[in-house]
Scaffold this active site. Structure first.
Site, PDB file in Angstrom:
ATOM      1  N   HIS A 158      -4.027  12.115   9.804  1.00  0.00           N
ATOM      2  CA  HIS A 158      -3.518  10.805   9.392  1.00  0.00           C
ATOM      3  C   HIS A 158      -2.283  10.949   8.513  1.00  0.00           C
ATOM      4  CE1 HIS A 158      -7.367   9.243  10.848  1.00  0.00           C
ATOM      5  NE2 HIS A 158      -6.830   8.038  10.779  1.00  0.00           N
ATOM      6  N   LYS A 162      -3.005   7.599   3.491  1.00  0.00           N
ATOM      7  CA  LYS A 162      -4.412   7.248   3.709  1.00  0.00           C
ATOM      8  C   LYS A 162      -5.227   7.631   2.480  1.00  0.00           C
ATOM      9  CE  LYS A 162      -8.209   7.422   6.967  1.00  0.00           C
ATOM     10  NZ  LYS A 162      -8.480   6.007   6.722  1.00  0.00           N
TER      11      LYS A 162
HETATM   12  P1  NAD Z   1      -1.682  -0.929   2.755  1.00  0.00           P
HETATM   13  O1  NAD Z   1      -1.837  -0.239   1.431  1.00  0.00           O
HETATM   14  O2  NAD Z   1      -0.366  -0.907   3.446  1.00  0.00           O
HETATM   15  O3  NAD Z   1      -2.094  -2.473   2.587  1.00  0.00           O
HETATM   16  C1  NAD Z   1      -3.174  -2.914   1.841  1.00  0.00           C
HETATM   17  C2  NAD Z   1      -2.776  -4.233   1.208  1.00  0.00           C
HETATM   18  O4  NAD Z   1      -3.928  -4.794   0.580  1.00  0.00           O
HETATM   19  C3  NAD Z   1      -1.684  -4.083   0.120  1.00  0.00           C
HETATM   20  O5  NAD Z   1      -0.599  -4.935   0.398  1.00  0.00           O
HETATM   21  C4  NAD Z   1      -2.413  -4.469  -1.149  1.00  0.00           C
HETATM   22  O6  NAD Z   1      -1.572  -5.116  -2.099  1.00  0.00           O
HETATM   23  C5  NAD Z   1      -3.464  -5.426  -0.595  1.00  0.00           C
HETATM   24  N1  NAD Z   1      -4.581  -5.665  -1.508  1.00  0.00           N
HETATM   25  C6  NAD Z   1      -5.046  -4.875  -2.520  1.00  0.00           C
HETATM   26  N2  NAD Z   1      -6.072  -5.472  -3.146  1.00  0.00           N
HETATM   27  C7  NAD Z   1      -6.257  -6.657  -2.517  1.00  0.00           C
HETATM   28  C8  NAD Z   1      -7.177  -7.715  -2.707  1.00  0.00           C
HETATM   29  N3  NAD Z   1      -8.118  -7.680  -3.679  1.00  0.00           N
HETATM   30  N4  NAD Z   1      -7.103  -8.802  -1.886  1.00  0.00           N
HETATM   31  C9  NAD Z   1      -6.164  -8.854  -0.904  1.00  0.00           C
HETATM   32  N5  NAD Z   1      -5.254  -7.883  -0.703  1.00  0.00           N
HETATM   33  C10 NAD Z   1      -5.317  -6.798  -1.492  1.00  0.00           C
HETATM   34  O7  NAD Z   1      -2.845  -0.348   3.677  1.00  0.00           O
HETATM   35  P2  NAD Z   1      -2.959  -0.374   5.268  1.00  0.00           P
HETATM   36  O8  NAD Z   1      -2.304   0.835   5.798  1.00  0.00           O
HETATM   37  O9  NAD Z   1      -2.571  -1.718   5.781  1.00  0.00           O
HETATM   38  O10 NAD Z   1      -4.534  -0.146   5.466  1.00  0.00           O
HETATM   39  C11 NAD Z   1      -5.481  -1.004   4.856  1.00  0.00           C
HETATM   40  C12 NAD Z   1      -6.892  -0.522   5.182  1.00  0.00           C
HETATM   41  O11 NAD Z   1      -7.103  -0.607   6.594  1.00  0.00           O
HETATM   42  C13 NAD Z   1      -7.174   0.943   4.814  1.00  0.00           C
HETATM   43  O12 NAD Z   1      -8.507   1.040   4.381  1.00  0.00           O
HETATM   44  C14 NAD Z   1      -7.007   1.677   6.144  1.00  0.00           C
HETATM   45  O13 NAD Z   1      -7.755   2.868   6.203  1.00  0.00           O
HETATM   46  C15 NAD Z   1      -7.562   0.647   7.088  1.00  0.00           C
HETATM   47  N6  NAD Z   1      -7.140   0.742   8.497  1.00  0.00           N
HETATM   48  C16 NAD Z   1      -8.107   0.527   9.422  1.00  0.00           C
HETATM   49  C17 NAD Z   1      -7.802   0.485  10.750  1.00  0.00           C
HETATM   50  C18 NAD Z   1      -8.889   0.162  11.734  1.00  0.00           C
HETATM   51  O14 NAD Z   1      -8.646   0.193  12.961  1.00  0.00           O
HETATM   52  N7  NAD Z   1     -10.092  -0.181  11.263  1.00  0.00           N
HETATM   53  C19 NAD Z   1      -6.482   0.711  11.172  1.00  0.00           C
HETATM   54  C20 NAD Z   1      -5.498   0.950  10.203  1.00  0.00           C
HETATM   55  C21 NAD Z   1      -5.838   0.953   8.859  1.00  0.00           C
END
Ligand code: NAD
Length: 270
Positions: A158, A162
């Site tokens: 990744h 991450k």
């Molecule tokens: P990122 O850090 O780019 O985005 C996360 C966002 O959440 C940020 O903008 C942050 O400010 C916001 N945030 C923080 N606390 C919050 C709250 N209390 N309420 C609302 N928003 C809040 O991360 P990302 O790359 O978009 O990934 C997010 C999550 O999704 C991670 O856990 C990642 O592992 C997961 N993910 C899962 C999949 C899947 O297929 N299930 C795919 C990609 C990423």
């Protein structure tokens, strides 16, 4: 046509951006609200000028509970962080809003808690550690193949941002493979570890190795070994767009479900 009103939690994040664009573009969905503490005081259009005029005007909120009350969404999509996702799910289910959650890092106890909450509130929740349809096929094929092998290991790779390791997908793959077998796999014993942890993290008898570096999005390889041959089942992500069809499928399905549905595979086989 019934239009599904969607609250996007984590709207200003990397996945949040893809989700906002997809919901905005879908005829049967609309962005009812956007929540992200990083975007307080800003409109969605400042981050995504390519959204529709209406969506661009949505003010990003930092208060999920209040926004759930004001906007009354049917579904919350959450891609945030492991540290906040449990309280987000609790707030949404308490407000009667179904959840589609991509955030990873749940423990078994977390999942049991969500299942209980979801059942007691009578509001459904879909959590998928990987919303990519191809990645789910990789898990399915690994589960099918594992009966014919004695040894299996998983290597997941990744991007450097991450937060958790190993990935939720790797954990889910190992679980599905273990469930698909009558007896446990074998593990090659190591007499001496020159560097602690170099055989990976063990989940059951499937070692998992996590690589983190710039250049990767989300890849995984399942290795199945027998004397004289190796089967490799591998999935490579080239863009985060791959998660969107699975997310949209879950948003369209979740309101007709009950309790917790864990894993996109459950929706693909319906
Ligand atoms: P990122 O850090 O780019 O985005 C996360 C966002 O959440 C940020 O903008 C942050 O400010 C916001 N945030 C923080 N606390 C919050 C709250 N209390 N309420 C609302 N928003 C809040 O991360 P990302 O790359 O978009 O990934 C997010 C999550 O999704 C991670 O856990 C990642 O592992 C997961 N993910 C899962 C999949 C899947 O297929 N299930 C795919 C990609 C990423």
């Amino acid at each position: 046509m019934v239009v599904i009103r969607v609250l996007v939690s984590g709207a200003c994040g990397s996945m949040g951006g893809y989700v906002c664009r997809a919901v905005d573009a879908a005829e049967d969905m609309t962005i009812a609200a956007a929540v992200d503490p990083a975007g307080i005081g800003h409109k969605l259009g400042e981050y995504m000028p390519d959204l529709s005029e209406d969506a661009q005007q949505i003010q990003v909120s930092g208060h999920l509970a209040a926004t759930l009350q004001e906007a009354g969404p049917n579904v919350m999509i959450d891609f945030t962080a492991p540290a906040v996702v449990m309280s987000n799910i609790e707030a949404a289910l308490s407000a009667g809003t179904a959840c589609v959650v991509g955030t990873t890092g749940f423990s078994e106890i977390d999942l049991k808690t969500i299942q209980r909450m979801s059942e007691s509130k009578g509001v459904a929740c879909v959590i998928a550690p990987n919303f990519s349809i191809a990645a789910n096929l990789m898990m399915k094929f690994a589960a099918e193949a594992v009966a014919s092998f004695e040894y299996a290991e998983i290597i997941e790779r990744h991007h450097e941002h991450k937060k958790d390791a190993p990935s939720g997908t790797a954990v889910r793959t190992a679980q599905i493979m273990a469930e698909a077998r009558e007896g446990p796999l074998s593990v090659v014993p190591t007499e001496r570890h020159n560097v602690e942890g170099s055989r990976g993290g063990a989940l059951g008898n499937i070692p998992i190795h996590a690589v983190r570096m710039p250049g990767y999005v989300a890849d995984q390889e399942v290795l199945l070994g027998s004397p004289g041959e190796i089967l490799k089942i591998s999935h490579e992500t080239t863009s985060r767009e791959c998660f969107i069809p699975g997310v949209m499928l879950a948003v369209r399905a979740v309101q007709a479900l009950s309790g917790l549905t864990y894993g996109l595979d459950k929706l693909l086989t319906r």
